[in-house]
Design an enzyme around this catalytic site. Structure first.
Site, PDB file in Angstrom:
ATOM      1  N   LEU A   1       0.838  -1.322   0.074  1.00  0.00           N
ATOM      2  CA  LEU A   1       0.057   0.118  -0.028  1.00  0.00           C
ATOM      3  C   LEU A   1       0.816   1.225   0.053  1.00  0.00           C
ATOM      4  O   LEU A   1       1.864   1.661   0.695  1.00  0.00           O
ATOM      5  CB  LEU A   1      -0.992  -0.233   1.184  1.00  0.00           C
ATOM      6  CG  LEU A   1      -1.910   1.174   1.272  1.00  0.00           C
ATOM      7  CD1 LEU A   1      -2.971   1.054   0.126  1.00  0.00           C
ATOM      8  CD2 LEU A   1      -2.754   1.086   2.648  1.00  0.00           C
ATOM      9  N   ASP A   2       0.704   2.054  -1.057  1.00  0.00           N
ATOM     10  CA  ASP A   2       1.203   3.437  -1.088  1.00  0.00           C
ATOM     11  C   ASP A   2       2.711   3.409  -1.336  1.00  0.00           C
ATOM     12  O   ASP A   2       3.537   4.282  -1.032  1.00  0.00           O
ATOM     13  CB  ASP A   2       1.126   4.274   0.132  1.00  0.00           C
ATOM     14  CG  ASP A   2      -0.271   4.688   0.224  1.00  0.00           C
ATOM     15  OD1 ASP A   2      -1.254   4.720  -0.541  1.00  0.00           O
ATOM     16  OD2 ASP A   2      -0.758   4.955   1.476  1.00  0.00           O
ATOM     17  N   GLU A   3       3.151   2.276  -1.643  1.00  0.00           N
ATOM     18  CA  GLU A   3       4.706   1.985  -2.076  1.00  0.00           C
ATOM     19  C   GLU A   3       5.199   1.886  -3.546  1.00  0.00           C
ATOM     20  O   GLU A   3       6.228   1.492  -3.755  1.00  0.00           O
ATOM     21  CB  GLU A   3       5.135   0.526  -1.361  1.00  0.00           C
ATOM     22  CG  GLU A   3       5.136   0.807   0.238  1.00  0.00           C
ATOM     23  CD  GLU A   3       6.091   1.588   0.938  1.00  0.00           C
ATOM     24  OE1 GLU A   3       7.027   1.959   0.046  1.00  0.00           O
ATOM     25  OE2 GLU A   3       6.149   1.856   2.286  1.00  0.00           O
TER      26      GLU A   3
END
Length: 294
Positions: free
Chosen positions: A225-227
């Site tokens: 997530l969000d990476e």
């Protein structure tokens, strides 16, 4: 004359640029714009060439004729028709600023794409979407039905032939399976300047830390997530006198612009995955021109 783009990624080696330029010249093609990057840290080479054919070449003929050069250098390569419009699905929840911005850019030709569907887990934007003569699919998502909901989403993707999914403030976390299946074909807008302030309510986090810059990040979606690899970012200045609500309002404009720029880069084949990062080449001349002003 027809316009094409050639995209190339491979291990760095002497003679790649000469081989590409020589091939295009031999096949009656005139280079209009070219960008390249040799990553000395990874040893990877990336190139995008925009050109016109003066001898009525076709995508298939160019692809077949280039195969020998591609094999010689171990290239991942593809020829693209620059006038072909990518099929895109937009997904949205209850924040509509990015969706409305994309619809406007699409309507005036600033984003030359075919929006083949809009998917939402709510009904808020059904009328807006249908008024644009775009199919709208409401697919509610709960913890209990998430696998079935994603299966329905993938049905829409397959039925429409969509090549790209845009998460325009779609507030649901996609499964690892869907992220892997659509790797490099899902773009998200995160309302923060990553890698800072990940997860939920980043503007509140930024406000509590008293930052002087807030921003937005558009990235490819991965199982982390969000990476995912970052495509585009931007910021806006804030002061101590502004509230958390001000941060949200100011951030909306940045989110819309950053997402649109990321999509523009992707559909024009200017983005190359380079491990956990991206290589993003400048836009070719004329690619920002709109068909009409409003």
């Amino acid at each position: 004359m027809q316009s094409f783009a050639l995209t190339v990624a491979c291990e760095s080696a002497r003679g790649i640029v000469a081989a590409i330029a020589g091939f295009l010249a031999e096949h009656g093609c005139n280079i209009r714009d070219s960008s390249q990057f040799d990553d000395i840290e990874t040893g990877r080479f990336f190139m995008r060439v925009s050109f016109t054919s003066e001898q009525d070449a076709t995508l298939d003929s160019l692809q077949a004729a280039f195969a020998e050069i591609g094999a010689r250098f171990g290239m991942e390569f593809a020829f693209h028709d620059e006038k072909a419009r990518m099929k895109v699905i937009i997904m949205v929840s209850r924040f509509g600023h990015c969706l409305n911005d994309l619809l406007y850019r699409w309507r005036i030709g600033a984003l030359p794409i075919d929006i083949v569907a809009v998917i939402s887990n709510h009904m808020d934007y059904q009328k807006v979407v249908v008024n644009h003569d775009i199919p709208f699919h409401c697919i509610p998502v709960t913890k209990a039905n998430k696998p079935q909901a994603e299966a329905r989403i993938m049905e829409v993707v397959e039925d429409t032939g969509a090549e790209l999914i845009v998460l325009a403030r779609y507030m649901q976390v996609l499964s690892d399976e869907m992220c892997r299946k659509m790797s490099g074909r899902i773009i998200n807008i995160h309302h923060s300047f990553l890698p800072s302030f990940k997860g939920a309510n980043p503007y509140k986090q930024a406000f509590e830390r008293g930052v002087k810059l807030i921003g937005a990040t558009s990235h490819y979606v991965t199982a982390d997530l969000d990476e995912g690899p970052i495509i585009e970012q931007d910021t806006v200045r804030v002061t101590h006198a502004q509230s958390a609500g001000d941060y949200v309002s100011l951030g909306r404009d940045v989110e819309s612009q950053v997402l649109a720029r990321a999509i523009h880069a992707h559909i024009h084949r200017r983005v190359f995955l380079n491990g956990n990062k991206t290589v993003v080449f400048p836009a070719s001349p004329g690619s920002y021109a709109s068909e009409r002003m409003g």
